[in-house]
Design an enzyme around this catalytic site. Structure first.
Site, PDB file in Angstrom:
ATOM      1  N   GLU A 141     -35.355  14.049 -44.224  1.00  0.00           N
ATOM      2  CA  GLU A 141     -35.992  14.050 -42.903  1.00  0.00           C
ATOM      3  C   GLU A 141     -36.649  12.735 -42.495  1.00  0.00           C
ATOM      4  O   GLU A 141     -37.866  12.679 -42.287  1.00  0.00           O
ATOM      5  CB  GLU A 141     -37.029  15.172 -42.829  1.00  0.00           C
ATOM      6  CG  GLU A 141     -36.424  16.539 -42.973  1.00  0.00           C
ATOM      7  CD  GLU A 141     -37.336  17.676 -42.501  1.00  0.00           C
ATOM      8  OE1 GLU A 141     -38.517  17.429 -42.231  1.00  0.00           O
ATOM      9  OE2 GLU A 141     -36.836  18.802 -42.379  1.00  0.00           O
ATOM     10  N   GLU A 146     -32.248  22.944 -45.869  1.00  0.00           N
ATOM     11  CA  GLU A 146     -33.474  23.735 -45.675  1.00  0.00           C
ATOM     12  C   GLU A 146     -33.288  24.673 -44.499  1.00  0.00           C
ATOM     13  O   GLU A 146     -32.736  24.269 -43.471  1.00  0.00           O
ATOM     14  CB  GLU A 146     -34.689  22.854 -45.325  1.00  0.00           C
ATOM     15  CG  GLU A 146     -35.267  22.104 -46.473  1.00  0.00           C
ATOM     16  CD  GLU A 146     -36.443  21.218 -46.068  1.00  0.00           C
ATOM     17  OE1 GLU A 146     -37.114  21.522 -45.059  1.00  0.00           O
ATOM     18  OE2 GLU A 146     -36.677  20.230 -46.763  1.00  0.00           O
TER      19      GLU A 146
HETATM   20  C1  GCO Z   1     -39.107  18.760 -44.976  1.00  0.00           C
HETATM   21  C2  GCO Z   1     -39.926  19.833 -44.436  1.00  0.00           C
HETATM   22  C3  GCO Z   1     -40.598  20.640 -45.499  1.00  0.00           C
HETATM   23  C4  GCO Z   1     -41.472  21.634 -44.818  1.00  0.00           C
HETATM   24  C5  GCO Z   1     -40.642  22.683 -44.157  1.00  0.00           C
HETATM   25  C6  GCO Z   1     -41.429  23.664 -43.371  1.00  0.00           C
HETATM   26  O1  GCO Z   1     -39.384  17.660 -44.685  1.00  0.00           O
HETATM   27  O2  GCO Z   1     -38.153  18.938 -45.668  1.00  0.00           O
HETATM   28  O3  GCO Z   1     -40.912  19.282 -43.638  1.00  0.00           O
HETATM   29  O4  GCO Z   1     -41.262  19.803 -46.373  1.00  0.00           O
HETATM   30  O5  GCO Z   1     -42.328  22.223 -45.703  1.00  0.00           O
HETATM   31  O6  GCO Z   1     -39.742  22.084 -43.269  1.00  0.00           O
HETATM   32  O7  GCO Z   1     -42.085  23.027 -42.320  1.00  0.00           O
END
Ligand code: GCO
Length: 451
Positions: free
Chosen positions: A163, A358
C-alpha cells in the site's frame, strides 16, 4: 469452474500491528515506534509495544492458523528487526525470530508469503531523508538481499511493498500516519518515485540472491470502481474512473495507475504526467527500467469501491448509495461488487495472476455470555465478497485470497479500537478466541466454495 483447485486460502497480518515492539531485543526503531509516542496521534494513546505479543506467541498463533485450515499466511518483516539501522549490521535475533516462524508454518503445512515493507521505515533512514533520499532504493535492496539470503531457501513467495498509496498519502499528505509530516507535493512525488525504484531494486535482489526460483509480487491498494449496470457504457465509465487520477492534489496518491502502470507497463500514465508535471522529479529511462523489473504476480488489497455509471453528457459519474446501505464498524461502505469488477479490470490491463492480498471488515465484536464471539456481520461480509471473487475466477486468473486479518490487532491511528480479526484477542490476558467467522472460513476452505 469457480476457484482453482489449488486456490490459496490465507489470512494476513503485518509486523507492527501484531508482534509487539518491546519484545525482540536488537530491534531498531522504526517510524511507527517513534510516532505512537506523540500524544494525540493514536486513539486513546494506544501503542504497538505489546500488540498481540505475537513475537512470543507465534507458535500458538500458527496452531490457530492450522485449526482454521489456512493454506497460506501473509505476514510482513520489520526491516528494523533485520537491519536495526536500515543499512549495515544484521540483527541475528530478528533473523532467528522470522526463521522460527517460517519453520513453524512449514511444519504445519502453511505456505509463508512474506511482505518486505508494511510501513516500518527504519528511523535512522528517515533521519537521512527516508523515501525522499534516492539512495533508499539501494538501502531497500540491501535489506531485500539479506532477506533473500536468509529466508528464500524456505520462502518462495514475496511481496515487496504494501500500500504505497497509504504510507505516502497518509504519512506525508494528510500527515495522520507516521511520520506525520505534511510534505510539499513536490516531495511526495519524489518519494513515490523512490518507492517504485526501491520496489524494482528489491525485485532484482530477491531474484539475484534467491535460493530457489521465487514468485515475486507487489501489494498496492485502491478503492475499486464498479458499474451500476452491465450496460457497456457503464462498464466503460467504471473502467475509466478506476484507472484515472481524480483526487485533488492534496490527496493525489489515491489512484491505481500512478502506482501500478510504471511497475507493470513500464510507464507512468499520461494523464498524471500532464496533470502533475509541475511537481515531478526527473524521471529517467534507467529509472523506468528498474521500476518495471518483471514480477510474477500482482497483489491487490481490496476493501470497497465506488459505483459508477455513464452520465448523460457521456461523462462518468458516481452513483449515490441508497439511504441505509450497509457499512462496516469503521464506516466503510460494504460493496461486494468491487471484488468482481476490480480484479476483472486489473487483469484486463496488467495481465498478471492476481492475489487478493487483503480483504475483510471491522466489526463491533464482543465476547458473549456464552464465552464465544459471534460475528454474523463478518460472515455475511466475507460470504458476499467471496461469492463475487468466485464469479470473477472464471474470467480472470485469481490465485489466492488473504483475509485481513488473522487476528484483531493494532489498527494504526485507531489503535485497538477496531477489530478486523477472524480471531478475537483480549489484549490484557492475550487470550485468543476463534470467532464464529473463523469456523465459517474453515468450512469454506474445506468446501472450496461459499455455501
Ligand atoms: C494495509 C492496511 C492494514 C489495515 C487494514 C485495515 O496497509 O495493508 O492498512 O494494515 O490494518 O487495511 O484497515
Amino acid at each position: 469452474m469457480g476457484f482453482r483447485s489449488d486456490f490459496v486460502w490465507g489470512a494476513a497480518t503485518s509486523s507492527y500491528q501484531i508482534e509487539g515492539s518491546e519484545n525482540g531485543s536488537g530491534k531498531g526503531e522504526n517510524i511507527w515506534d517513534v510516532f505512537v509516542r506523540e500524544p494525540g496521534r493514536i486513539y486513546e494513546g494506544h501503542t504497538g509495544l505489546k500488540a498481540c505479543d505475537h513475537y512470543n506467541r507465534f507458535r500458538e498463533d500458527v496452531k490457530i492458523m492450522k485449526e482454521i485450515g489456512l493454506k497460506a499466511y501473509r505476514f510482513s518483516i520489520d526491516w528494523t528487526r533485520i537491519i536495526p539501522e536500515g543499512t549495515g549490521a544484521v540483527n541475528e535475533e530478528g533473523i532467528a525470530f522470522y526463521s522460527a516462524l517460517v519453520d513453524e508454518l512449514l511444519e504445519n503445512g502453511i505456505e509463508p508469503y512474506v511482505t518486505l515493507y508494511h510501513w516500518e521505515l527504519p528511523y535512522e533512514l528517515y533521519k537521512r531523508g527516508g523515501w525522499l533520499n534516492p539512495q533508499i532504493a539501494d538501502w531497500f535492496g540491501e535489506y531485500a538481499k539479506v532477506v533473500a539470503e536468509r529466508f528464500s531457501d524456505r520462502v518462495k513467495y514475496f511481496f515487496t511493498i504494501n500500500e504505497p498509496q497509504c504510507f505516502i498519502g497518509l504519512g506525508f499528505l494528510r500527515a495522520d500516519h507516521a511520520p506525520g509530516i505534511k510534505a510539499p507535493y513536490r516531495d511526495t512525488f519524489e518519494m513515490a518515485h523512490n518507492v517504485l525504484r526501491a520496489h524494482g531494486k528489491a525485485v532484482q535482489m530477491l531474484r539475484q540472491y534467491g535460493k530457489q526460483p521465487l514468485v515475486i509480487g507487489y501489494a498496492p491498494t485502491a478503492s475499486m470502481c464498479y458499474p451500476e449496470s452491465e450496460k457497456p457504457e457503464d462498464i466503460e465509465a467504471a473502467r475509466q474512473v478506476f484507472f484515472s487520477m481524480q483526487e485533488d492534489d492534496s490527496n493525489w496518491t489515491w489512484n491505481v495507475a500512478w502506482w501500478s502502470d510504471p511497475v507493470l507497463l513500464g510507464k507512468y500514465p499520461e494523464e498524471g504526467l500532464c496533470r502533475y508535471e509541475k511537481y515531478l522529479p526527473k524521471i529517467t529511462d534507467e529509472d523506468m527500467k528498474l521500476i518495471s523489473e518483471p514480477i510474477d504476480i500482482y497483489g491487490q488489497n481490496m476493501y470497497n469501491g465506488r459505483c459508477i455509471r455513464m452520465g448523460k453528457e457521456g461523462k462518468p459519474e458516481d452513483v449515490r448509495r441508497k439511504e441505509g446501505s450497509p457499512r462496516t464498524a469503521n464506516d466503510w461502505p460494504v460493496t461486494p461488487e468491487c471484488i468482481y469488477w476490480g480484479p476483472k479490470f486489473l487483469y484486463e490491463r496488467y495481465k498478471k495472476p492476481i492475489y487478493i492480498t487483503e480483504n475483510g471488515t471491522s466489526c463491533h465484536d464482543v465476547v458473549s455470555l456464552d464465552g464465544k464471539v459471534h460475528d454474523p456481520a463478518r460472515i455475511d461480509f466475507l460470504a458476499r465478497y467471496l461469492k463475487q471473487l468466485e464469479k470473477v475466477s472464471d474470467e480472470a486468473d485469481i490465485r489466492g485470497y488473504f483475509q485481513w486479518s488473522l487476528m484483531d490487532n493494532f489498527e494504526w491511528t485507531r489503535g485497538y479500537g477496531e477489530r478486523f480479526g477472524l480471531v478475537y484477542v483480549d489484549y490484557e490476558s492475550q487470550k485468543r478466541i476463534l470467532k464464529d467467522s473463523a469456523y465459517w472460513y474453515r468450512d469454506v476452505i474445506q468446501a472450496q466454495t461459499i455455501m
